[in-house]
Design an enzyme around this catalytic site. Structure first.
Site, short mmCIF file in Angstrom:
data_model
loop_
_atom_site.label_atom_id
_atom_site.label_comp_id
_atom_site.label_asym_id
_atom_site.label_seq_id
_atom_site.Cartn_x
_atom_site.Cartn_y
_atom_site.Cartn_z
N ASP A 1 -1.94 -2.92 13.41
CA ASP A 1 -3.33 -2.53 13.14
C ASP A 1 -4.31 -3.49 13.83
O ASP A 1 -3.94 -4.60 14.25
CB ASP A 1 -3.54 -2.57 11.62
CG ASP A 1 -4.57 -1.55 11.13
OD1 ASP A 1 -5.37 -1.09 11.96
OD2 ASP A 1 -4.56 -1.24 9.93
N ASP B 1 -8.04 7.56 10.10
CA ASP B 1 -7.93 7.34 8.65
C ASP B 1 -8.42 8.55 7.88
O ASP B 1 -8.29 8.62 6.67
CB ASP B 1 -8.74 6.11 8.24
CG ASP B 1 -7.95 4.82 8.49
OD1 ASP B 1 -6.76 4.91 8.81
OD2 ASP B 1 -8.54 3.74 8.36
C1 DGJ Z 1 -6.52 0.68 8.59
C2 DGJ Z 1 -5.46 1.72 8.87
O1 DGJ Z 1 -5.97 2.71 9.70
C3 DGJ Z 1 -4.95 2.26 7.55
O2 DGJ Z 1 -4.02 3.28 7.76
C4 DGJ Z 1 -4.35 1.14 6.75
O3 DGJ Z 1 -3.22 0.64 7.43
C5 DGJ Z 1 -5.37 0.03 6.55
N1 DGJ Z 1 -5.96 -0.38 7.79
C6 DGJ Z 1 -4.75 -1.15 5.86
O4 DGJ Z 1 -5.59 -2.20 5.73
#
Ligand code: DGJ
Length: 740
Positions: free
Chosen positions: A482, A552
């Site tokens: 991430d 997301d």
């Molecule tokens: C952002 C990601 O896009 C989510 O899927 C998740 O992993 C969160 N970060 C976790 O902090």
């Protein structure tokens, strides 16, 4: 290639070359050729010819890019465009392959240099060339100073997609500063009816397709954020008036770079249209000492006469066969479960085991623990940077969970965000100097975190050590990698004087090196590129990661639009799509489990729902649809995608079709936003089938009208089509057609 260029380029290649299955040079070769007398170079791939030449001034001039010419066709030597008026000198209106800022150039340069004596004039002339397998390498040099530029044109034979890049080498006796460096300038044939398509977005709303006419002036698509970004994606497509989804010319391209980038599309005073793609010149300054060089990112550019659909099918294929790990046959994506929406930071052994057991029962193949497993990570306020297992949550470490996951027949995956640090972390307390910052200035936090300066050798080595240890000590098949914030205060105080701005390039180079080295040491490891959703999706990161987290926003209806935009540029096989809960956490929309599944099955299927809340019938439905997905996934992930009915512009319906490469299977998805039975239900005409082959139709979910035959020829399904029955809000249907 110069030795310096080679050193830089082979660094990644060597690391990549060690990876199982990664092909640097594919087996099929394009035909590079040169007409020595006319000094005209040609690259011919499937359906495409690209030609450029050396004109009477020694300049590299664009000549042709479009549908394939006959090998017998001889292109005449290029001639500079004569002076149009005293305000439009030849240098400004002649289409150049790689214009330097100098000699009166006023259009966008590909390269701009400052010399120590204040001279900022660079006039590049052809020096020599070399033809090699699938590529042409051309060397150029400034008219008087020892600034050398090497251009590489490599064409993939089966798609005609051209990979263009440049290396600048300083052979002068003092430093030079590069103020701007692009991979390429690409010129289009003279026309006045071009349209530019590109992708913009934001968190939760990535890959929004935009289209605007190309008119005098410029359009700048860029990221200044240090990362690829949600705001714009480094992909463009240029079409003509009349180009449609399945017909008409489309020139397209994408930059393989995961840092700040820019694509500049402009129409000059005489109507010449060009795209210049490379490092973002905003705040860019890269000093080269004598003997040093800098390579540009690669711009991958293609042409299709078959509309946007033809263009994206070519590009998907190119990504599968030339870019992705495992190319030319990347591994099919396992169906994963991810804990994020179910448990957020509240992960612990018992809770994850309970989810894993339920996930395994529906046929999930990979179980991924998201954020919250490490350090003092109970919210986004602390712990980032401390990649040690949180012993309150996992008293015996991760090993018992991994063992259980494996015993359930699943691979284990873990979330990491290596490039970031919370100020409230042991790492930051020990190394406050490791973050990107300007000396004596505030450090702006976003999501309570700062960005580690990965350009620094010590930061790179630290991350390599901790991640390598994590992977060596645990049976981890997959990392979700991430990156949750844009950069701020992009300083590197410890860099040599005048070299702070090298950060933009050095950071990304070390990121690529780190990913490649981890993969080399752990050959079975797979990685997902995530950046608060789809903030780091580009052909650079794609060479080192197997899949991407699309957004997301997991609402299945919003996703139809996001996935449609995504599919214009990137392969559906890498597009992760989870089935999550209803109401959706983000927009509270309620949709059926089947609808959620069908939306996610357009890409690479994952489950992100809280399985503890599922009823028995949900498990039964999920088990059935997971099994269905396994039977069609090769077609969805490796097939040809046809966007039959577009969800763009608020359309009530949308539909996609994936057709297996051998034409033996096709999968149709159809969605209705809202509407009743009395509304006309237009039949959906399929594409890409073998007209002579018989296909049997089977519903995965939903139904077709009673009159629909169970077996018919490809010609029938493409001509007459399928009358899908959809009524009510948020309805979906899916069918598989199996060829005899
Ligand atoms: C952002 C990601 O896009 C989510 O899927 C998740 O992993 C969160 N970060 C976790 O902090």
């Amino acid at each position: 290639m110069t030795h310096v260029d080679q050193r830089r380029r082979t660094l990644c290649m060597q690391l990549l070359g060690g990876l199982a299955g990664i092909v640097i040079d594919g087996p099929v070769m394009a035909r590079p050729s040169v007409d020595e007398a006319a000094k005209v170079f040609r690259l011919d791939g499937e359906g495409v010819t690209y030609a450029f030449g050396v004109n009477s001034e020694g300049q590299l001039q664009s000549m042709y890019w479009g549908s394939a010419l006959s090998s017998q066709d001889r292109l005449p030597a290029p001639v500079p465009v004569p002076e149009n008026s005293s305000n439009e000198m030849p240098v400004t209106i002649t289409p150049f392959e790689f214009p330097g800022f100098g000699g009166g150039l006023t259009v966008e340069p590909a390269l701009k240099v400052t010399f120590p004596d204040g001279v900022r004039d660079l006039v590049l002339r052809y020096v020599s060339h070399q033809l090699d397998k699938d590529r042409i390498v051309v060397r150029m040099k400034d008219a008087s100073r020892a600034v050398h530029v090497t251009l590489t044109y490599a064409m993939d034979a089966s798609t005609g997609i051209l990979a263009r890049s440049a290396v600048v080498e300083n052979r002068t006796a003092s430093w030079i500063q590069l103020d701007q460096l692009a991979a390429a300038s690409i010129n289009l044939p003279y026309r006045d009816d071009y349209r530019l398509s590109y992708l913009t977005g934001r968190w939760g709303g990535e890959f929004a397709l935009q289209t605007r006419p190309i008119e005098p002036g410029s359009t700048v698509i860029e990221s200044r954020k240090g990362v690829t970004s949600h705001q714009a994606n480094p992909w463009i497509a240029i079409s003509q008036a009349g180009t449609e989804e399945e017909s008409g010319p489309v020139w397209f391209g994408a930059l393989g770079w995961s840092g700040s980038w820019r694509i500049h599309v402009d129409m000059d005073a005489l109507g010449g249209v060009r795209a210049t793609a490379g490092y973002n010149p905003f705040d860019f300054a890269y000093r080269l000492k004598p003997g040093e060089s800098l390579a540009s990112p690669v711009f991958h550019a293609g042409y299709s006469a078959d509309g946007f659909g033809g263009a994206s099918r070519l590009f998907h294929r190119y990504q599968r066969e030339r870019i992705l790990p495992g190319a030319p046959q990347p591994r099919l994506r396992p169906i994963l479960y991810n804990s994020w929406e179910a448990t957020t930071f509240a992960v612990d052994e018992a809770g994850q085991v309970a989810l894993a057991e339920k996930a395994a029962s529906i046929g999930v193949e990979r179980f991924v623990v998201d954020d919250g497993w490490f350090g003092a990570r109970n919210s986004d306020k602390a712990g980032l940077g401390d990649w040690v297992v949180n012993r309150q949550k996992f008293p015996n470490g991760l090993a018992p969970l991994i063992k259980r996951v494996n015993a359930l027949g699943m691979e284990f995956g873990l979330w990491v965000e290596p490039e970031m640090v919370n100020p409230d972390s042991d790492l930051y307390r020990t190394h406050p100097d490791w973050v990107i910052n300007f000396q004596g200035r505030p450090r702006s936090e976003a999501r309570n975190q700062l960005v580690l300066n990965l350009a620094r050798k010590d930061v790179y080595e630290h991350l390599l050590t901790v991640l390598d240890k994590l992977l060596a000590e645990h049976d981890i098949a997959f990392l979700k990698w991430d990156h949750n914030r844009a950069w701020s205060e992009p300083g590197w105080p410890e860099a040599a004087p005048g070299e702070q701005q090298k950060l933009y390039v050095a950071y990304v180079e070390n990121l690529y090196k780190l990913l490649a080295e981890l993969r080399r040491r752990h050959p079975k490891l797979e990685i997902e590129s995530c950046a608060s959703g789809g903030g780091r999706v580009d052909l650079g990161i794609m060479a080192l990661t197997d899949q991407v987290w699309t957004s997301d926003n997991t609402d299945p209806f919003d996703r139809l639009l996001i996935q449609d935009g995504f599919s214009h540029a990137y392969a559906p096989g890498i597009m992760m799509a989870w089935v999550t809960d209803a109401p959706n956490y983000l927009n509270k929309r309620v949709t059926s489990l089947e609808y959620r599944f069908l939306s996610s099955m357009q890409g690479s299927l994952g489950i992100g729902a809280n399985l503890n809340h599922w009823r028995e019938e949900d498990f039964a439905a999920a088990k059935r649809l997971v099994a269905e997905y396994k039977a069609i996934r090769s077609t969805v992930q490796r097939g040809n995608l046809y966007r039959l009915v577009s969800p763009q512009r608020g359309a009530a319906r949308s539909s996609t079709l994936s057709v297996a490469q051998d034409g033996k299977q096709a999968v149709l998805f159809a969605f209705l936003h809202s509407g009743g039975r009395r509304n006309p239900q237009p039949g959906i005409q399929l594409r890409g089938l073998d007209p002579k082959r018989n296909y049997s139709l089977r519903a995965i979910s939903g139904s077709a009208t009673a009159q629909t035959p169970q077996v018919a020829s490809g010609a029938y399904w493409m001509g007459r089509g399928i009358d899908v029955v959809l009524e009510g809000d948020f309805q979906a249907a899916a069918f598989v057609l199996d060829g005899a």
